[in-house]
Design a protein around this motif. Structure first.
Motif, mmCIF file in Angstrom:
data_model
loop_
_atom_site.group_PDB
_atom_site.id
_atom_site.type_symbol
_atom_site.label_atom_id
_atom_site.label_comp_id
_atom_site.label_asym_id
_atom_site.label_seq_id
_atom_site.Cartn_x
_atom_site.Cartn_y
_atom_site.Cartn_z
ATOM 1 N N GLU A 136 61.910 58.799 -4.795
ATOM 2 C CA GLU A 136 61.224 59.593 -5.805
ATOM 3 C C GLU A 136 60.505 60.733 -5.107
ATOM 4 O O GLU A 136 59.774 60.528 -4.147
ATOM 5 N N VAL A 137 60.740 61.963 -5.607
ATOM 6 C CA VAL A 137 60.102 63.150 -5.058
ATOM 7 C C VAL A 137 59.372 63.829 -6.208
ATOM 8 O O VAL A 137 59.964 64.134 -7.235
ATOM 9 N N GLU A 138 58.074 64.069 -6.010
ATOM 10 C CA GLU A 138 57.266 64.713 -7.031
ATOM 11 C C GLU A 138 56.944 66.125 -6.565
ATOM 12 O O GLU A 138 56.330 66.327 -5.522
ATOM 13 N N ILE A 139 57.399 67.119 -7.340
ATOM 14 C CA ILE A 139 57.138 68.519 -7.028
ATOM 15 C C ILE A 139 56.490 69.129 -8.264
ATOM 16 O O ILE A 139 57.140 69.335 -9.276
ATOM 17 N N GLY A 140 55.205 69.413 -8.160
ATOM 18 C CA GLY A 140 54.480 69.935 -9.329
ATOM 19 C C GLY A 140 54.520 68.917 -10.445
ATOM 20 O O GLY A 140 54.128 67.769 -10.280
ATOM 21 N N ALA A 141 55.022 69.330 -11.610
ATOM 22 C CA ALA A 141 55.124 68.434 -12.756
ATOM 23 C C ALA A 141 56.474 67.726 -12.801
ATOM 24 O O ALA A 141 56.706 66.888 -13.667
ATOM 25 N N ALA A 142 57.370 68.071 -11.898
ATOM 26 C CA ALA A 142 58.716 67.491 -11.914
ATOM 27 C C ALA A 142 58.769 66.246 -11.030
ATOM 28 O O ALA A 142 58.158 66.194 -9.977
ATOM 29 N N LEU A 143 59.491 65.260 -11.505
ATOM 30 C CA LEU A 143 59.715 64.041 -10.734
ATOM 31 C C LEU A 143 61.212 63.868 -10.584
ATOM 32 O O LEU A 143 61.940 63.779 -11.573
ATOM 33 N N VAL A 144 61.689 63.860 -9.354
ATOM 34 C CA VAL A 144 63.113 63.682 -9.075
ATOM 35 C C VAL A 144 63.292 62.263 -8.574
ATOM 36 O O VAL A 144 62.684 61.860 -7.586
ATOM 37 N N ARG A 145 64.125 61.478 -9.258
ATOM 38 C CA ARG A 145 64.374 60.105 -8.880
ATOM 39 C C ARG A 145 65.851 59.992 -8.493
ATOM 40 O O ARG A 145 66.735 60.293 -9.274
ATOM 41 N N LEU A 146 66.106 59.548 -7.261
ATOM 42 C CA LEU A 146 67.462 59.414 -6.740
ATOM 43 C C LEU A 146 67.759 57.941 -6.545
ATOM 44 O O LEU A 146 67.031 57.243 -5.865
ATOM 45 N N ARG A 147 68.856 57.486 -7.137
ATOM 46 C CA ARG A 147 69.259 56.088 -6.997
ATOM 47 C C ARG A 147 70.665 56.030 -6.418
ATOM 48 O O ARG A 147 71.492 56.869 -6.711
ATOM 49 N N GLY A 148 70.916 55.000 -5.651
ATOM 50 C CA GLY A 148 72.264 54.771 -5.138
ATOM 51 C C GLY A 148 72.639 55.767 -4.055
ATOM 52 O O GLY A 148 71.808 56.263 -3.319
ATOM 53 N N THR A 149 73.910 56.119 -4.008
ATOM 54 C CA THR A 149 74.424 57.005 -2.980
ATOM 55 C C THR A 149 74.257 58.455 -3.421
ATOM 56 O O THR A 149 74.688 58.828 -4.493
ATOM 57 N N VAL A 150 73.615 59.261 -2.603
ATOM 58 C CA VAL A 150 73.356 60.665 -2.919
ATOM 59 C C VAL A 150 73.762 61.486 -1.710
ATOM 60 O O VAL A 150 73.394 61.174 -0.589
ATOM 61 N N ASP A 151 74.535 62.573 -1.963
ATOM 62 C CA ASP A 151 74.915 63.403 -0.818
ATOM 63 C C ASP A 151 73.826 64.443 -0.558
ATOM 64 O O ASP A 151 73.110 64.882 -1.446
#
Length: 137
Positions: free
Chosen positions: A107-122
């Motif tokens: 999970e990456v929080e940038i300002g008001a945005a939350l990016v959630r990465l699950r599983g395999t990500v390139d």
């Protein structure tokens, strides 16, 4: 068969590996009495139980595949972009890379945005999304 190995300075009886192996194998037979087997050879039953436990642990460890290494955490820094373009630029398509199966969540929080990465990500996709979010700030 040599049942005991006794040295001049020994304060304890030392039993040969062959005797230990034989007694453990005999004690693991169906219907075998550990206490009777130990008494027959002049040792304490608890000692024979300990040899059995060690033997079974060694067998179990040998049967299991080696454990996978733990995931490695890498340091991450976010830098301000040098030049901010007027419109978000399109990301280049990701080149295929060897994939590993992932089970974690990032999970990456940038300002008001939350990016959630699950599983395999390139890596290219993550970089593109993070650059777009930084440009929106």
């Amino acid at each position: 068969m040599d049942k005991r190995v006794i040295t001049d300075r020994a304060t304890r009886r030392q039993h040969s590996a062959a005797l230990k192996r034989e007694l453990v194998e005999r004690s693991l037979q169906p219907g075998a009495s550990v206490a009777a087997l130990a008494q027959e050879h002049g040792i304490n039953a608890n000692l024979l139980f300990n040899w059995r436990r060690l033997h079974l642990e060694q067998q179990q460890a040998a049967a299991q595949p080696p454990a996978e290494s733990a995931p490695v955490l890498l340091p991450v820094t976010v830098e301000e972009p040098v030049a901010t373009p007027a419109a978000p630029r399109a990301c280049a398509p990701a080149t295929p890379t060897p994939r590993r199966v992932g089970t974690g969540v990032i999970e990456v929080e940038i300002g008001a945005a939350l990016v959630r990465l699950r599983g395999t990500v390139d890596e290219a996709s993550v970089r593109c999304v993070l650059q777009a979010l930084l440009e929106l700030r």
